[in-house]
Design a protein around this motif. Structure first.
Motif, mmCIF file in Angstrom:
data_model
loop_
_atom_site.group_PDB
_atom_site.id
_atom_site.type_symbol
_atom_site.label_atom_id
_atom_site.label_comp_id
_atom_site.label_asym_id
_atom_site.label_seq_id
_atom_site.Cartn_x
_atom_site.Cartn_y
_atom_site.Cartn_z
ATOM 1 N N SER A 54 -50.237 9.954 -17.943
ATOM 2 C CA SER A 54 -51.559 9.915 -18.559
ATOM 3 C C SER A 54 -51.418 10.060 -20.074
ATOM 4 O O SER A 54 -50.774 9.227 -20.706
ATOM 5 C CB SER A 54 -52.452 10.978 -17.918
ATOM 6 O OG SER A 54 -53.799 10.764 -18.214
ATOM 7 N N THR A 71 -53.300 5.023 -20.276
ATOM 8 C CA THR A 71 -54.543 4.268 -20.455
ATOM 9 C C THR A 71 -54.285 2.860 -20.967
ATOM 10 O O THR A 71 -55.162 2.001 -20.900
ATOM 11 C CB THR A 71 -55.470 4.966 -21.453
ATOM 12 O OG1 THR A 71 -54.839 4.997 -22.743
ATOM 13 C CG2 THR A 71 -55.796 6.375 -21.004
ATOM 14 N N TRP A 126 -60.028 0.291 -22.303
ATOM 15 C CA TRP A 126 -59.990 0.861 -20.950
ATOM 16 C C TRP A 126 -61.202 1.722 -20.645
ATOM 17 O O TRP A 126 -61.520 1.945 -19.479
ATOM 18 C CB TRP A 126 -58.727 1.718 -20.786
ATOM 19 C CG TRP A 126 -58.713 2.932 -21.673
ATOM 20 C CD1 TRP A 126 -58.356 2.985 -23.000
ATOM 21 C CD2 TRP A 126 -59.100 4.274 -21.328
ATOM 22 N NE1 TRP A 126 -58.482 4.263 -23.483
ATOM 23 C CE2 TRP A 126 -58.945 5.069 -22.481
ATOM 24 C CE3 TRP A 126 -59.552 4.863 -20.153
ATOM 25 C CZ2 TRP A 126 -59.220 6.435 -22.501
ATOM 26 C CZ3 TRP A 126 -59.836 6.223 -20.159
ATOM 27 C CH2 TRP A 126 -59.679 6.990 -21.324
ATOM 28 N N TRP A 127 -61.899 2.208 -21.657
ATOM 29 C CA TRP A 127 -62.896 3.253 -21.453
ATOM 30 C C TRP A 127 -64.094 2.763 -20.641
ATOM 31 O O TRP A 127 -64.529 3.440 -19.709
ATOM 32 C CB TRP A 127 -63.328 3.790 -22.811
ATOM 33 C CG TRP A 127 -64.153 5.040 -22.770
ATOM 34 C CD1 TRP A 127 -65.419 5.198 -23.225
ATOM 35 C CD2 TRP A 127 -63.772 6.315 -22.238
ATOM 36 N NE1 TRP A 127 -65.851 6.483 -23.034
ATOM 37 C CE2 TRP A 127 -64.860 7.197 -22.422
ATOM 38 C CE3 TRP A 127 -62.618 6.804 -21.619
ATOM 39 C CZ2 TRP A 127 -64.833 8.537 -22.005
ATOM 40 C CZ3 TRP A 127 -62.591 8.129 -21.205
ATOM 41 C CH2 TRP A 127 -63.683 8.972 -21.396
ATOM 42 N N HIS A 167 -63.190 2.109 -16.974
ATOM 43 C CA HIS A 167 -62.906 3.409 -16.368
ATOM 44 C C HIS A 167 -64.200 4.125 -16.007
ATOM 45 O O HIS A 167 -64.373 4.612 -14.879
ATOM 46 C CB HIS A 167 -62.087 4.265 -17.336
ATOM 47 C CG HIS A 167 -61.996 5.708 -16.956
ATOM 48 N ND1 HIS A 167 -62.896 6.653 -17.418
ATOM 49 C CD2 HIS A 167 -61.134 6.384 -16.149
ATOM 50 C CE1 HIS A 167 -62.593 7.829 -16.912
ATOM 51 N NE2 HIS A 167 -61.520 7.700 -16.151
ATOM 52 N N ASN A 168 -65.126 4.191 -16.939
ATOM 53 C CA ASN A 168 -66.393 4.884 -16.678
ATOM 54 C C ASN A 168 -67.187 4.209 -15.565
ATOM 55 O O ASN A 168 -67.817 4.883 -14.742
ATOM 56 C CB ASN A 168 -67.228 4.947 -17.952
ATOM 57 C CG ASN A 168 -66.670 5.945 -18.950
ATOM 58 O OD1 ASN A 168 -65.772 6.723 -18.640
ATOM 59 N ND2 ASN A 168 -67.195 5.932 -20.161
ATOM 60 N N GLU A 185 -65.948 2.550 -13.027
ATOM 61 C CA GLU A 185 -65.300 2.840 -11.746
ATOM 62 C C GLU A 185 -65.560 4.280 -11.314
ATOM 63 O O GLU A 185 -65.800 4.551 -10.129
ATOM 64 C CB GLU A 185 -63.800 2.575 -11.841
ATOM 65 C CG GLU A 185 -63.044 2.715 -10.537
ATOM 66 C CD GLU A 185 -63.518 1.766 -9.450
ATOM 67 O OE1 GLU A 185 -63.393 2.124 -8.260
ATOM 68 O OE2 GLU A 185 -64.009 0.660 -9.782
ATOM 69 N N ASP A 225 -56.079 3.352 -9.700
ATOM 70 C CA ASP A 225 -56.397 4.268 -10.796
ATOM 71 C C ASP A 225 -57.628 3.736 -11.522
ATOM 72 O O ASP A 225 -57.675 2.556 -11.879
ATOM 73 C CB ASP A 225 -55.214 4.336 -11.772
ATOM 74 C CG ASP A 225 -55.337 5.455 -12.797
ATOM 75 O OD1 ASP A 225 -56.465 5.876 -13.116
ATOM 76 O OD2 ASP A 225 -54.285 5.887 -13.304
ATOM 77 N N PRO A 226 -58.656 4.571 -11.757
ATOM 78 C CA PRO A 226 -59.807 4.075 -12.513
ATOM 79 C C PRO A 226 -59.465 3.687 -13.947
ATOM 80 O O PRO A 226 -60.214 2.915 -14.567
ATOM 81 C CB PRO A 226 -60.805 5.242 -12.469
ATOM 82 C CG PRO A 226 -59.998 6.438 -12.120
ATOM 83 C CD PRO A 226 -58.858 5.952 -11.279
ATOM 84 N N ARG A 227 -58.367 4.192 -14.476
ATOM 85 C CA ARG A 227 -57.871 3.684 -15.754
ATOM 86 C C ARG A 227 -57.234 2.330 -15.438
ATOM 87 O O ARG A 227 -56.222 2.277 -14.759
ATOM 88 C CB ARG A 227 -56.860 4.651 -16.356
ATOM 89 C CG ARG A 227 -57.467 5.986 -16.738
ATOM 90 C CD ARG A 227 -56.461 7.097 -16.679
ATOM 91 N NE ARG A 227 -57.059 8.405 -16.920
ATOM 92 C CZ ARG A 227 -57.706 9.119 -15.998
ATOM 93 N NH1 ARG A 227 -57.826 8.659 -14.758
ATOM 94 N NH2 ARG A 227 -58.224 10.292 -16.297
ATOM 95 N N HIS A 259 -54.617 7.940 -9.910
ATOM 96 C CA HIS A 259 -54.065 8.386 -11.185
ATOM 97 C C HIS A 259 -52.807 9.237 -11.023
ATOM 98 O O HIS A 259 -51.996 9.316 -11.954
ATOM 99 C CB HIS A 259 -55.141 9.171 -11.941
ATOM 100 C CG HIS A 259 -54.806 9.450 -13.361
ATOM 101 N ND1 HIS A 259 -54.446 8.456 -14.258
ATOM 102 C CD2 HIS A 259 -54.772 10.630 -14.065
ATOM 103 C CE1 HIS A 259 -54.206 8.993 -15.441
ATOM 104 N NE2 HIS A 259 -54.385 10.307 -15.346
#
Length: 272
Positions: free
Chosen positions: A92, A118, A124-125, A128-129, A131, A223-225, A250
């Motif tokens: 991470s 990431t 990626w943000w 990610h949010n 997901e 992974d949500p990232r 993750h």
């Protein structure tokens, strides 16, 4: 270990002392070492070192939370343990740290494992949010946001961390139990370190081309990232390979330990 500005870093080592050295760098930033299971996958052959980053977990300040200071701490550990070159594993935020170490000190980086990072930039943000929102119910999101805004008891802190971390797991039937186990570790999150280090995230696309060490980008497909953003590093790293782990989030060593261990140890064996 005491570093040059008197910060004291908690460390743990395992495996044969004459084995090739591997240092494991935890994420956060602002969290603590949780990489014992990864060390156990390699320490029958390798000398595995772990530590809590400054101001985190069992380590003390001074509270100097800059990337160059984190790199200096890591290189101080290398000198303390007496290595000229070593392999670096980062999870991470730790993936960003070891990549930055490798372009800052290419002469000391034997190989690099970029785990669940990431990827470059901030692209990626948003995915990610999105997901994370899919993996939490409306009630869970509301409760997480409520807890974030208030002073929390220890029980509420565990609940808050659990709600923050459970979307990181691929298996919804076990996500809450895994997240709660991680959330129950009795250390304070260093939010200052989190803010200041994320705020100074380096331009990985511009600088990764300076990494000369062979690099493994290993990432859980769930992974949500987003894996797609970490894939972008393969275009600029001179000597990189990708290991995508199906059915893992993750912390892929938790959900798909056999597949993760196989890919990790194959890379380490190829670059002993």
């Amino acid at each position: 270990m005491t570093v040059d500005d008197n910060a004291q870093l908690w460390t743990m080592s395992s495996g044969p002392t004459d084995g090739p050295p591997v240092v494991l760098c935890h994420g956060g930033p602002g969290l603590w070492d949780d990489l014992g299971p990864v060390a156990a996958m390699i320490d029958s052959t390798y000398h595995a070192h772990r530590y809590d980053q400054r101001g985190c977990g069992r380590s003390t300040g001074p509270h100097n939370y800059r990337l160059d200071r984190a790199i200096a701490d890591l290189d101080g550990l290398r000198r303390h343990w007496g290595y000229d070159r070593w392999t670096l594993f980062g999870h991470s935020w730790g993936a960003t740290l070891v990549l930055a170490y490798a372009w800052t000190h290419p002469e000391h980086a034997h190989a690099v494992i970029y785990c669940s990072g990431t990827g470059p930039g901030t692209e990626w943000w948003a995915p990610h949010n999105a997901e994370v929102a899919k993996r939490l119910s409306t009630e869970q999101q509301q409760r997480r946001d409520e807890l974030e805004r208030q002073r929390r008891t220890w029980e509420e802190e565990v609940e808050f961390r659990t709600l923050c971390w459970l979307p990181g797991y691929a298996d919804p039937s076990q996500a809450e139990a895994w997240a709660r186990a991680a959330a129950s570790v009795p250390f304070e999150i260093n939010w200052r370190a989190n803010r200041e280090l994320w705020g100074a995230k380096p331009d990985e696309l511009a600088l990764a081309k300076e990494v000369t060490a062979p690099t493994l980008v290993i990432h859980g497909e769930e992974d949500p990232r987003p894996l797609a953003n970490s894939r972008r590093l393969l275009d600029v790293l001179p000597n990189a390979t990708l290991a995508a782990i199906p059915n893992a989030g993750h912390s892929p060593w938790t959900e798909e330990s056999a597949a993760f261990s196989a890919r990790l140890n194959a890379f380490l064996s190829a670059h002993r």
